[in-house]
Design a protein around this motif. Structure first.
Motif, PDB file in Angstrom:
ATOM      1  N   GLU A   1     -39.944  27.149  27.164  1.00 18.47           N
ATOM      2  CA  GLU A   1     -39.696  26.869  28.577  1.00 18.47           C
ATOM      3  C   GLU A   1     -40.963  26.323  29.231  1.00 18.47           C
ATOM      4  N   THR A   2     -42.131  26.817  28.800  1.00 18.66           N
ATOM      5  CA  THR A   2     -43.413  26.404  29.372  1.00 18.66           C
ATOM      6  C   THR A   2     -43.618  24.891  29.306  1.00 18.66           C
ATOM      7  N   VAL A   3     -43.261  24.276  28.159  1.00 15.55           N
ATOM      8  CA  VAL A   3     -43.428  22.828  28.022  1.00 15.55           C
ATOM      9  C   VAL A   3     -42.082  22.097  28.088  1.00 15.55           C
ATOM     10  N   ALA A   4     -41.037  22.798  28.545  1.00 14.99           N
ATOM     11  CA  ALA A   4     -39.711  22.221  28.796  1.00 14.99           C
ATOM     12  C   ALA A   4     -39.148  21.458  27.604  1.00 14.99           C
ATOM     13  N   VAL A   5     -39.074  22.147  26.458  1.00 15.01           N
ATOM     14  CA  VAL A   5     -38.564  21.482  25.259  1.00 15.01           C
ATOM     15  C   VAL A   5     -37.748  22.439  24.400  1.00 15.01           C
ATOM     16  N   LYS A   6     -36.678  21.885  23.820  1.00 14.04           N
ATOM     17  CA  LYS A   6     -35.896  22.578  22.794  1.00 14.04           C
ATOM     18  C   LYS A   6     -35.507  21.540  21.754  1.00 14.04           C
ATOM     19  N   ARG A   7     -35.713  21.869  20.505  1.00 12.37           N
ATOM     20  CA  ARG A   7     -35.418  20.938  19.416  1.00 12.37           C
ATOM     21  C   ARG A   7     -35.045  21.726  18.179  1.00 12.37           C
ATOM     22  N   GLU A   8     -34.131  21.185  17.390  1.00  9.56           N
ATOM     23  CA  GLU A   8     -33.782  21.742  16.084  1.00  9.56           C
ATOM     24  C   GLU A   8     -33.935  20.624  15.062  1.00  9.56           C
ATOM     25  N   ALA A   9     -34.812  20.803  14.122  1.00 12.80           N
ATOM     26  CA  ALA A   9     -34.967  19.818  13.046  1.00 12.80           C
ATOM     27  C   ALA A   9     -33.775  19.940  12.102  1.00 12.80           C
ATOM     28  N   ASP A  10     -33.573  18.932  11.275  1.00 12.28           N
ATOM     29  CA  ASP A  10     -32.552  19.050  10.236  1.00 12.28           C
ATOM     30  C   ASP A  10     -33.016  20.005   9.145  1.00 12.28           C
TER      31      ASP A  10
ATOM     32  N   ASN B   1     -37.305  11.543  23.029  1.00 12.17           N
ATOM     33  CA  ASN B   1     -38.381  11.205  22.107  1.00 12.17           C
ATOM     34  C   ASN B   1     -38.677  12.425  21.225  1.00 12.17           C
ATOM     35  N   LYS B   2     -38.222  12.368  19.984  1.00 12.85           N
ATOM     36  CA  LYS B   2     -38.362  13.507  19.068  1.00 12.85           C
ATOM     37  C   LYS B   2     -39.825  13.838  18.798  1.00 12.85           C
ATOM     38  N   LEU B   3     -40.652  12.811  18.610  1.00 10.94           N
ATOM     39  CA  LEU B   3     -42.072  13.079  18.344  1.00 10.94           C
ATOM     40  C   LEU B   3     -42.735  13.760  19.536  1.00 10.94           C
ATOM     41  N   ASP B   4     -42.369  13.381  20.744  1.00 20.27           N
ATOM     42  CA  ASP B   4     -42.932  14.030  21.930  1.00 20.27           C
ATOM     43  C   ASP B   4     -42.521  15.501  21.968  1.00 20.27           C
ATOM     44  N   ALA B   5     -41.266  15.772  21.621  1.00 24.77           N
ATOM     45  CA  ALA B   5     -40.789  17.162  21.579  1.00 24.77           C
ATOM     46  C   ALA B   5     -41.581  17.968  20.547  1.00 24.77           C
ATOM     47  N   TYR B   6     -41.745  17.429  19.337  1.00 21.56           N
ATOM     48  CA  TYR B   6     -42.482  18.152  18.294  1.00 21.56           C
ATOM     49  C   TYR B   6     -43.962  18.298  18.642  1.00 21.56           C
ATOM     50  N   LYS B   7     -44.514  17.306  19.333  1.00 22.00           N
ATOM     51  CA  LYS B   7     -45.923  17.386  19.752  1.00 22.00           C
ATOM     52  C   LYS B   7     -46.119  18.587  20.675  1.00 22.00           C
ATOM     53  N   ARG B   8     -45.220  18.760  21.621  1.00 16.85           N
ATOM     54  CA  ARG B   8     -45.335  19.890  22.547  1.00 16.85           C
ATOM     55  C   ARG B   8     -45.179  21.227  21.831  1.00 16.85           C
ATOM     56  N   LEU B   9     -44.422  21.223  20.750  1.00 15.94           N
ATOM     57  CA  LEU B   9     -44.244  22.446  19.960  1.00 15.94           C
ATOM     58  C   LEU B   9     -45.365  22.631  18.934  1.00 15.94           C
ATOM     59  N   LYS B  10     -46.236  21.620  18.815  1.00 20.55           N
ATOM     60  CA  LYS B  10     -47.398  21.630  17.912  1.00 20.55           C
ATOM     61  C   LYS B  10     -47.012  21.754  16.433  1.00 20.55           C
ATOM     62  N   ILE B  11     -45.972  21.007  16.053  1.00 17.37           N
ATOM     63  CA  ILE B  11     -45.565  20.944  14.646  1.00 17.37           C
ATOM     64  C   ILE B  11     -46.497  19.951  13.950  1.00 17.37           C
ATOM     65  N   LYS B  12     -47.176  20.409  12.898  1.00 14.08           N
ATOM     66  CA  LYS B  12     -48.239  19.606  12.270  1.00 14.08           C
ATOM     67  C   LYS B  12     -47.774  18.277  11.688  1.00 14.08           C
ATOM     68  N   GLU B  13     -46.585  18.290  11.046  1.00 10.31           N
ATOM     69  CA  GLU B  13     -46.135  17.051  10.406  1.00 10.31           C
ATOM     70  C   GLU B  13     -44.632  16.900  10.590  1.00 10.31           C
TER      71      GLU B  13
END
Length: 198
Positions: free
Chosen positions: A89-98, A124-136
């Motif tokens: 909620e802090t960075v306003a993102v929700k994502r589920e990878a395959d 923008n999926k990369l923007d979502a993952y960036k906010r979640l700090k997913i390395k790759e």
């Protein structure tokens, strides 16, 4: 010998609803909790995407099977985390990878997220993952595999497109892609396994 490859389908665009609060998103998410649909959220935009069916699942499961074979043979102490929900909620993102993976013990978030793309548009999926700090993050789309690695610190985080994985060290991405794109699942696994034994 020419190998047959997985066919690609026409791309479908997701539904997008702008101007939503996190609270409104969570309410809609509860109402639309149905199989066959995936909801994502970024910066007030709700994305509703219909899952494309068998071709998507075939590529997703083949990629996972090949990657897990490599991780096992290469000695990684990994945990597959599937399409676990990643949200903040802090960075306003929700994502589920395959597919997603923790590549060492004690990780809170996955080190690797994988997207199998059979649709166009959306958040923008990369923007979502960036906010979640997913390395790759890996994207398979139209028979091509692209790999992005997170760089920088805090406010300067960004993804850089790279030619070899920094999280799954030593994996031959050309071989992996060739096997992902093969039509026959068993032949793909056997081809990959034989190459790993060489």
């Amino acid at each position: 010998m020419t190998l047959a490859t997985i066919a690609t389908l026409p791309k479908e665009s997701p539904l997008l609803f702008e101007g939503m609060t996190w609270r409104e998103f969570k309410a809609v998410e509860q109402l639309l909790d149905r199989p066959g649909y995936r909801l994502s959220f970024l910066d007030g935009i709700l994305e509703i995407r219909r899952m494309p069916g068998e071709p998507h699942e075939t590529v997703k499961e083949r990629l996972g099977a090949l990657l897990e074979l490599y991780l096992l043979m290469a000695g990684f102490d990994f945990t597959p985390t599937g399409s676990m929900t990643l949200e903040s909620e802090t960075v306003a993102v929700k994502r589920e990878a395959d597919k997603s993976y923790k590549l060492a013990p004690g990780r809170i978030l996955p080190d690797l997220a994988i997207e199998v793309v059979f649709s166009s548009g959306g958040i923008n999926k990369l923007d979502a993952y960036k906010r979640l700090k997913i390395k790759e993050v890996w994207f398979w789309e139209d028979g091509v595999l692209e790999v992005y690695h997170l760089r920088g610190e805090s406010n300067t985080l960004h993804y850089e497109k790279i030619s070899s994985s920094e999280e799954v060290k030593g994996i031959d991405l050309d071989l992996l892609l060739r096997c992902i794109n093969m039509v026959n699942h068993v032949e793909a696994i056997k081809t990959f396994q034989q190459a790993l034994h060489k």
